[in-house]
Design a protein around this motif. Sequence first.
Motif, PDB file in Angstrom:
ATOM      1  N   ALA A 179      30.975  35.216  44.707  1.00  0.00           N
ATOM      2  CA  ALA A 179      30.108  34.033  44.646  1.00  0.00           C
ATOM      3  C   ALA A 179      28.660  34.350  45.040  1.00  0.00           C
ATOM      4  O   ALA A 179      28.122  33.836  46.023  1.00  0.00           O
ATOM      5  N   HIS A 180      28.026  35.207  44.261  1.00  0.00           N
ATOM      6  CA  HIS A 180      26.618  35.547  44.461  1.00  0.00           C
ATOM      7  C   HIS A 180      25.817  34.883  43.340  1.00  0.00           C
ATOM      8  O   HIS A 180      26.233  34.905  42.174  1.00  0.00           O
ATOM      9  N   PRO A 181      24.659  34.288  43.635  1.00  0.00           N
ATOM     10  CA  PRO A 181      23.889  33.602  42.587  1.00  0.00           C
ATOM     11  C   PRO A 181      23.412  34.510  41.462  1.00  0.00           C
ATOM     12  O   PRO A 181      23.033  34.022  40.395  1.00  0.00           O
ATOM     13  N   THR A 184      18.020  23.630  44.539  1.00  0.00           N
ATOM     14  CA  THR A 184      16.924  23.015  43.789  1.00  0.00           C
ATOM     15  C   THR A 184      16.224  24.036  42.910  1.00  0.00           C
ATOM     16  O   THR A 184      15.950  23.788  41.728  1.00  0.00           O
ATOM     17  N   LEU A 185      15.920  25.202  43.480  1.00  0.00           N
ATOM     18  CA  LEU A 185      15.263  26.260  42.714  1.00  0.00           C
ATOM     19  C   LEU A 185      16.178  26.767  41.605  1.00  0.00           C
ATOM     20  O   LEU A 185      15.723  27.036  40.482  1.00  0.00           O
ATOM     21  N   MET A 186      17.462  26.857  41.890  1.00  0.00           N
ATOM     22  CA  MET A 186      18.426  27.377  40.919  1.00  0.00           C
ATOM     23  C   MET A 186      18.520  26.486  39.677  1.00  0.00           C
ATOM     24  O   MET A 186      18.854  26.946  38.585  1.00  0.00           O
ATOM     25  N   GLN A 187      18.203  25.197  39.844  1.00  0.00           N
ATOM     26  CA  GLN A 187      18.299  24.274  38.724  1.00  0.00           C
ATOM     27  C   GLN A 187      17.067  24.291  37.826  1.00  0.00           C
ATOM     28  O   GLN A 187      17.099  23.765  36.708  1.00  0.00           O
ATOM     29  N   LYS A 188      15.987  24.882  38.294  1.00  0.00           N
ATOM     30  CA  LYS A 188      14.753  24.902  37.499  1.00  0.00           C
ATOM     31  C   LYS A 188      14.897  25.851  36.311  1.00  0.00           C
ATOM     32  O   LYS A 188      15.518  26.902  36.417  1.00  0.00           O
ATOM     33  N   GLY A 189      14.273  25.461  35.206  1.00  0.00           N
ATOM     34  CA  GLY A 189      14.424  26.232  33.978  1.00  0.00           C
ATOM     35  C   GLY A 189      13.166  26.975  33.563  1.00  0.00           C
ATOM     36  O   GLY A 189      12.314  27.307  34.382  1.00  0.00           O
ATOM     37  N   ALA A 237      30.814  38.454  37.537  1.00  0.00           N
ATOM     38  CA  ALA A 237      31.456  37.141  37.476  1.00  0.00           C
ATOM     39  C   ALA A 237      31.353  36.424  38.821  1.00  0.00           C
ATOM     40  O   ALA A 237      31.836  36.929  39.846  1.00  0.00           O
ATOM     41  N   ARG A 238      30.765  35.245  38.814  1.00  0.00           N
ATOM     42  CA  ARG A 238      30.564  34.474  40.044  1.00  0.00           C
ATOM     43  C   ARG A 238      31.890  33.979  40.623  1.00  0.00           C
ATOM     44  O   ARG A 238      32.012  33.801  41.841  1.00  0.00           O
ATOM     45  N   ALA A 239      32.868  33.763  39.766  1.00  0.00           N
ATOM     46  CA  ALA A 239      34.174  33.298  40.253  1.00  0.00           C
ATOM     47  C   ALA A 239      34.875  34.370  41.092  1.00  0.00           C
ATOM     48  O   ALA A 239      35.686  34.050  41.960  1.00  0.00           O
ATOM     49  N   SER A 258      18.871  32.052  43.007  1.00  0.00           N
ATOM     50  CA  SER A 258      18.566  31.705  44.391  1.00  0.00           C
ATOM     51  C   SER A 258      19.738  30.957  45.015  1.00  0.00           C
ATOM     52  O   SER A 258      20.521  30.303  44.313  1.00  0.00           O
ATOM     53  N   LYS A 259      19.837  31.041  46.338  1.00  0.00           N
ATOM     54  CA  LYS A 259      20.812  30.228  47.057  1.00  0.00           C
ATOM     55  C   LYS A 259      20.290  28.807  47.262  1.00  0.00           C
ATOM     56  O   LYS A 259      21.029  27.921  47.689  1.00  0.00           O
TER      57      LYS A 259
END
Length: 319
Positions: free
Chosen positions: A211-213, A154-159, A206-208, A150-151
Motif C-alpha cells: 500500500a504505497h502511493p 487532497t494532493l493525490m486527487q489533483k490531476g 500493485a498497491r493491493a 502522495s500520502k
Amino acid sequence: MQMIDMHCDTIWGLTEKEKAGISESLTENTLAVDVKGMRKAGSMAQFFACFIYMKMFEGEKRWEEGFQYAKRMLKRLKEEIMQSTDMEFAYRTEDVRKNFAGGKISAVMTIEEGGILDNRIERLDEFYKEGVRLVTLLWNEENCIGYPNSKDVTLMQKGLKPFGIECIRKMNELGMLIDVSHMSDGGFWDVVRYSSKPFVASHSNARAICAHPRNLSDKMLKAIGESGSVAGMNLYPYFVNKEGVSTYEALARHVLHMVDKAGIEGVAIGTDLDGFDEGETPIMKIGDMTEFYRYLQKKGMRESDLRKIWYENALRVLL
C-alpha cells in the motif's frame, strides 16, 4: 530468454560518477546495469532514463538547469552507444527487432521529470528529434504538468494542469510514450481520459500487495489492461513491501496480482535499477533477472505468458 527493461537510472549514475571524477562506462561499471549483465539477462532493449534529480537545483532557474542537465545526460548516452560494439539505439519496435537480429542490444532514450519542459511544448519536439521516445511526466514534486503521488489525499486527487493536457496530446501526435509512474491518482485518470494511445507505468507495482502511493490500484491496473497499456514491475524493495525486504516470492505476488487485474498483456518489467539504494532485494544487478525468471517458471507460469511479461508487451507499446 529475452528481456526488455522499461526503466533504469544507470545513465544518471554514470553522469554523477563523471562529475566526481570517476570514469566508468555502460560496457563495464560498478553499477547495476552494464553490457555484461544485459547479455546475461538476454536483454533485447534497455530503456535508459535521463533522471533529473530536481533537489540538485534551486532558485527561479532550477527547471532550466534541470533541462540542461538532461541534455548533458542525453549527450553522454549517445557517446556511450557510439563507442559500443554491443548496443544500438532504437526508436520503434522494428528497430529493436532489427538490432536483436544483428546481435545488438537496443538502447531507448527516456526522460524522467517532465517538469523540465517548463511550459514550453516545443521542448517535446526537441527531445523527439534527439531520439527520446518516453517521458515520465512527474517525479516526486509538483511541476508544470501536474502533481506527484502522495500520502496527502487532497494532493493525490489533483490531476493534470492545462499544460499537462497539452503535453498528452502532443506526445500522442509525436509517437512518444506517456509514462504515468510517480503521478497522482488524479493525474493517472486524466491520462486515461485524454490519451488516444496506450501509455505505460514504466516502473510501478500493485498497491493491493504493497500500500504505497507510488503503486497502482486495482482499478488503475484494470484501466491499463483495457487501454492496451503496460505496467512494469519495479524492484525497489519499499514498493514491494512496507518492510523494504524483497524476495522472489514477494516479487512474484506483485507480478501475479498485476496479471490478474491488468491481464497478461498489461504487465512488463521496469526494474528501476540504479534508481535506489535502500532496502534488501535478491536482484542487485540486471543479470540477476534470470533467476527470477526461473523462479516464476517453477511456480508454473507458462512460457508464453513469461515472454509477454519479459519483452513482448513492452515491444508492442513502443510502436
